[in-house]
Design a protein around this motif. Structure first.
Motif, PDB file in Angstrom:
ATOM      1  N   UNK A   1       1.190  -0.477   0.164  1.00  0.00           N
ATOM      2  CA  UNK A   1       0.030  -0.409   0.365  1.00  0.00           C
ATOM      3  C   UNK A   1       0.623   1.463  -0.399  1.00  0.00           C
ATOM      4  N   UNK A   2       0.389   2.288  -0.848  1.00  0.00           N
ATOM      5  CA  UNK A   2       1.077   3.477  -0.682  1.00  0.00           C
ATOM      6  C   UNK A   2       0.420   4.727   0.131  1.00  0.00           C
ATOM      7  N   UNK A   3       0.393   5.222   1.416  1.00  0.00           N
ATOM      8  CA  UNK A   3      -0.708   6.112   1.798  1.00  0.00           C
ATOM      9  C   UNK A   3      -0.339   7.918   0.916  1.00  0.00           C
ATOM     10  N   UNK A   4       1.118   7.670   0.573  1.00  0.00           N
ATOM     11  CA  UNK A   4       1.172   8.820   0.169  1.00  0.00           C
ATOM     12  C   UNK A   4      -0.144   8.829  -1.689  1.00  0.00           C
ATOM     13  N   UNK A   5       0.104   8.192  -2.184  1.00  0.00           N
ATOM     14  CA  UNK A   5      -0.851   8.902  -3.692  1.00  0.00           C
ATOM     15  C   UNK A   5      -2.500   7.307  -3.608  1.00  0.00           C
ATOM     16  N   UNK A   6      -2.538   6.215  -1.516  1.00  0.00           N
ATOM     17  CA  UNK A   6      -3.835   6.226  -1.552  1.00  0.00           C
ATOM     18  C   UNK A   6      -4.079   4.688  -2.718  1.00  0.00           C
ATOM     19  N   UNK A   7      -2.887   3.894  -2.907  1.00  0.00           N
ATOM     20  CA  UNK A   7      -2.495   3.172  -4.329  1.00  0.00           C
ATOM     21  C   UNK A   7      -2.504   1.730  -3.404  1.00  0.00           C
ATOM     22  N   UNK A   8      -2.950   0.714  -3.855  1.00  0.00           N
ATOM     23  CA  UNK A   8      -2.701  -0.518  -3.120  1.00  0.00           C
ATOM     24  C   UNK A   8      -2.993  -1.230  -4.294  1.00  0.00           C
TER      25      UNK A   8
ATOM     26  N   UNK B   1      -2.937  14.794  13.261  1.00  0.00           N
ATOM     27  CA  UNK B   1      -2.690  15.624  12.120  1.00  0.00           C
ATOM     28  C   UNK B   1      -1.602  16.503  12.868  1.00  0.00           C
ATOM     29  N   UNK B   2      -0.453  15.840  12.901  1.00  0.00           N
ATOM     30  CA  UNK B   2       0.933  16.648  12.327  1.00  0.00           C
ATOM     31  C   UNK B   2       1.542  15.298  11.467  1.00  0.00           C
ATOM     32  N   UNK B   3       0.701  14.497  11.170  1.00  0.00           N
ATOM     33  CA  UNK B   3       0.991  13.687  10.530  1.00  0.00           C
ATOM     34  C   UNK B   3       1.138  13.706   8.788  1.00  0.00           C
ATOM     35  N   UNK B   4       2.333  13.718   8.004  1.00  0.00           N
ATOM     36  CA  UNK B   4       2.573  14.574   6.761  1.00  0.00           C
ATOM     37  C   UNK B   4       2.910  13.040   5.547  1.00  0.00           C
ATOM     38  N   UNK B   5       1.265  12.960   5.334  1.00  0.00           N
ATOM     39  CA  UNK B   5       1.229  11.450   4.514  1.00  0.00           C
ATOM     40  C   UNK B   5       2.008  12.085   3.134  1.00  0.00           C
ATOM     41  N   UNK B   6       2.194  13.362   2.836  1.00  0.00           N
ATOM     42  CA  UNK B   6       2.847  12.979   1.220  1.00  0.00           C
ATOM     43  C   UNK B   6       4.609  12.492   1.838  1.00  0.00           C
ATOM     44  N   UNK B   7       5.165  12.326   2.767  1.00  0.00           N
ATOM     45  CA  UNK B   7       6.201  11.906   2.976  1.00  0.00           C
ATOM     46  C   UNK B   7       6.493  10.803   3.401  1.00  0.00           C
ATOM     47  N   UNK B   8       4.951   9.749   3.545  1.00  0.00           N
ATOM     48  CA  UNK B   8       5.185   8.255   3.942  1.00  0.00           C
ATOM     49  C   UNK B   8       5.283   7.478   3.250  1.00  0.00           C
ATOM     50  N   UNK B   9       6.702   6.686   3.284  1.00  0.00           N
ATOM     51  CA  UNK B   9       6.569   5.560   2.799  1.00  0.00           C
ATOM     52  C   UNK B   9       5.899   3.994   2.310  1.00  0.00           C
ATOM     53  N   UNK B  10       5.594   3.724   0.926  1.00  0.00           N
ATOM     54  CA  UNK B  10       4.944   2.236   0.787  1.00  0.00           C
ATOM     55  C   UNK B  10       5.009   1.520   1.698  1.00  0.00           C
TER      56      UNK B  10
END
Length: 319
Positions: free
Chosen positions: A250-257, A295-304
């Motif tokens: 899963x890729x949280x940054x792009x909402x892909x699975x 609130x402080x979570x940066x979704x765009x920087x999360x790794x798959x």
């Protein structure tokens, strides 16, 4: 017409306020009258009673999942297929799904609708492309206009507040899913393609009957073709559920699975994902009732997140 409607509503008000009714059949009639008044009356007291869900409060916070708990599902878009290679060099097909901003668009409770379910909305759509009832539904719920809606039955402890966002972190890599979708339509097909018939002999004496189905009935008794006989007809274009599809990444940054398994439908079609019924996931690893980001979570920087393959390669077929 308007005068008749006002007269009917006033009659239902009178019928609702009567206190001499005690038999069960009349109680059912009174409940139907109450539902009619909630739908068509502009009385603020009835509207508040409709929105309060009779005192039921749905909180959006993590909980403890039990063996009887049932979480909501997710709507995804089938993006396409890619390929992976295992350690022996074999090519393994993988399907990529996109969860396009799923939110809770309606909460159904036993006090109001008689069931416990969540309506999930996916995607975006302009108001001019929606019908007036659809626009009225979204405005009444106070949620953005969505392209696709789907209702998922849940248990009472898995209810989510209205407007809650559901991401791909609702699932975890390594678990199994049940995927529901509309299969590819293949048009009108013969029995060999539709039902895998062998066909007629292609030798001497067989004239233009190589792909024919053969006999379809009997003689005078019963003198008909039974219902359900496998014959030529329209193939595909039906709702089907594929069991036990494995979540690879899963890729949280792009909402892909990424899933391994057959996913029904064409590219761009909507599919519905939920926890597998037979190969149930470990409840200790699942976020319940869903994953709540901080609130402080940066979704765009999360790794798959990739599933643990373990000692045995899950991409290899069993001997």
């Amino acid at each position: 017409m308007a005068a008749g409607s006002r007269g009917l509503i006033s009659y239902l008000y009178l019928f609702r306020s009567s206190s001499n009714i005690s038999n069960p059949p009349y109680r059912t009639t009174v409940s139907i009258a109450n539902q009619f008044l909630r739908a068509f009356s502009s009385d603020t007291s009835l509207a508040n009673e409709n929105n309060n869900n009779n005192g039921r409060t749905v909180e959006g916070k993590p909980g403890v999942m039990t063996a009887d708990s049932k979480r909501t599902g997710v709507i995804a878009v089938k993006c396409g297929m890619t390929a992976l290679w295992d350690k022996w060099g074999a090519r393994v097909p993988i399907t990529v799904l996109w969860c396009d901003e799923n939110i809770v668009s309606q909460v159904k409770t036993p006090d109001k609708e008689g069931i416990t379910a969540l309506q999930i909305g996916c995607g975006h759509k302009k108001e001019k492309h929606l019908t007036k009832p659809e626009v009225g539904h979204f405005r009444a719920q106070g949620v953005p206009l969505k392209r696709k809606l789907r209702e998922f039955p849940v248990t009472e402890d898995a209810l989510l507040p209205l407007g809650t966002q559901i991401s791909v972190r609702h699932f975890v890599p390594g678990q199994f899913l049940d995927v529901t979708g509309i299969t590819k339509g293949k048009g009108f097909q013969g029995v060999m393609k539709r039902w895998n018939f062998q066909g007629m002999p292609a030798s001497h004496g067989a004239s233009k009957s190589h792909r024919s189905p053969g006999s379809t009935g009997q003689r005078d008794a019963p003198g008909k073709v039974f219902k359900g006989k496998k014959m030529a007809g329209r193939m595909g274009g039906k709702q089907r559920t594929v069991k036990n599809v494995w979540v690879y990444k899963i890729d949280p940054a792009r909402n892909l699975i990424w899933v391994r398994g057959q996913v029904p439908g064409n590219e761009g079609d909507f599919v519905f994902l939920k926890d597998a019924l037979y190969k149930k996931p470990d409840i200790s690893t699942l976020p319940f009732p869903t994953y709540f980001s901080t609130e402080d979570e940066d979704v765009s920087s999360l790794e798959p997140l990739v599933a643990d393959l373990g000692e045995t390669d899950p991409f290899m077929a069993a001997d």
